[in-house]
Design an enzyme around this catalytic site. Structure first.
Site, PDB file in Angstrom:
ATOM      1  N   TYR A 148       1.447  87.080  61.950  1.00  0.00           N
ATOM      2  CA  TYR A 148       2.722  86.749  62.571  1.00  0.00           C
ATOM      3  C   TYR A 148       2.798  87.534  63.883  1.00  0.00           C
ATOM      4  CZ  TYR A 148       7.611  85.609  63.104  1.00  0.00           C
ATOM      5  OH  TYR A 148       8.794  85.123  63.595  1.00  0.00           O
ATOM      6  N   CYS A 197       0.261  85.163  58.188  1.00  0.00           N
ATOM      7  CA  CYS A 197       1.561  85.717  58.525  1.00  0.00           C
ATOM      8  C   CYS A 197       1.587  87.237  58.359  1.00  0.00           C
ATOM      9  CB  CYS A 197       2.627  85.018  57.687  1.00  0.00           C
ATOM     10  SG  CYS A 197       4.306  85.247  58.268  1.00  0.00           S
ATOM     11  N   HIS A 198       2.335  87.758  57.389  1.00  0.00           N
ATOM     12  CA  HIS A 198       2.415  89.197  57.135  1.00  0.00           C
ATOM     13  C   HIS A 198       1.342  89.682  56.165  1.00  0.00           C
ATOM     14  CE1 HIS A 198       6.274  88.662  59.108  1.00  0.00           C
ATOM     15  NE2 HIS A 198       6.395  89.970  59.190  1.00  0.00           N
ATOM     16  N   GLU A 218       4.945  93.858  52.636  1.00  0.00           N
ATOM     17  CA  GLU A 218       5.529  95.138  53.027  1.00  0.00           C
ATOM     18  C   GLU A 218       5.428  96.164  51.900  1.00  0.00           C
ATOM     19  OE1 GLU A 218       9.563  94.575  54.309  1.00  0.00           O
ATOM     20  OE2 GLU A 218       8.991  93.071  55.789  1.00  0.00           O
ATOM     21  N   GLY A 273       5.286  86.454  54.108  1.00  0.00           N
ATOM     22  CA  GLY A 273       6.629  86.716  53.634  1.00  0.00           C
ATOM     23  C   GLY A 273       6.842  88.222  53.682  1.00  0.00           C
ATOM     24  N   ARG A 274       7.843  88.698  52.961  1.00  0.00           N
ATOM     25  CA  ARG A 274       8.095  90.143  52.947  1.00  0.00           C
ATOM     26  C   ARG A 274       7.310  90.878  51.873  1.00  0.00           C
ATOM     27  NH1 ARG A 274      12.843  91.807  51.686  1.00  0.00           N
ATOM     28  NH2 ARG A 274      13.619  89.826  50.970  1.00  0.00           N
TER      29      ARG A 274
END
Length: 188
Positions: A136, A116-117, A90, A86-87
């Site tokens: 990802y 993923c992330h 970050e 997900g984000r």
């Protein structure tokens, strides 16, 4: 007392990437805790693939209480770590407490699952340098710049590190991680 696994995540994490490992690992008999930057109700998101879009879309997902703040985590209490995507990664990658916790697992060669992330977190501080990981696909340049080898696969196993590209890889990713756990950190 059951062996404990830590999931480090935060707001804007992909709902499926938090809940699938959370439930699957509990099913195996592990006690699973979710740690975030603070103890609060987290807002997860749903990433979906829509025909005609160049990338995924994002919609509000489930909410869930964090069990503890990352600053409260003693990583020695946990046998394994999960870094969903997900984000959230970050901003989590910039958190010194998150880096402290992640470094512990890599330095002691404890099982880590990332999806993923999620590798955005483990790339900081060089913990992925020289390793192989999935992520990802748009993160391939980040993985390579961090000194790791990018692999386009649903369940990439590098020692005790197990990675996948995104939530469609859940079955293979979690099957491989459970196999690592059964060998390196079995339920007591």
């Amino acid at each position: 007392m059951a062996a404990k696994i830590l999931i480090v995540t935060g707001d804007a994490a992909e709902s499926l990437e938090v809940f699938y490992p959370y439930q699957r690992l509990r099913e195996e008999g592990y006690e699973v805790h979710i740690a975030a930057p603070s103890r609060k109700r987290l807002q997860f998101v749903v990433h979906d693939f829509v025909d005609g879009f160049d990338t995924y879309t994002e919609k509000p997902g489930y909410t869930w209480e964090a069990d503890l703040a990352v600053a409260e985590v003693d990583p020695a209490d946990y046998v394994a770590l999960v870094l969903p995507g997900g984000r959230a990664p970050e901003y989590l990658r910039n958190d010194a407490e998150v880096q402290r916790v992640v470094r512990h697992f890599f330095e002691l060669d404890k099982p880590v699952a990332q999806l993923c992330h999620g590798p955005l977190i483990s790339l900081v501080g060089g913990t992925l340098a020289g390793r192989r990981t999935a992520a990802y696909p748009a993160l391939e340049p980040d993985v390579v710049a961090g000194g790791a080898g990018y692999v386009d696969g649903e369940a990439v196993v590098d020692g005790v590190l197990v990675s996948g590209r995104a939530w469609p890889d859940h079955p293979g990713w979690m099957k491989a991680f459970v196999e690592v756990l059964r060998d390196k950190a079995p339920v007591e």
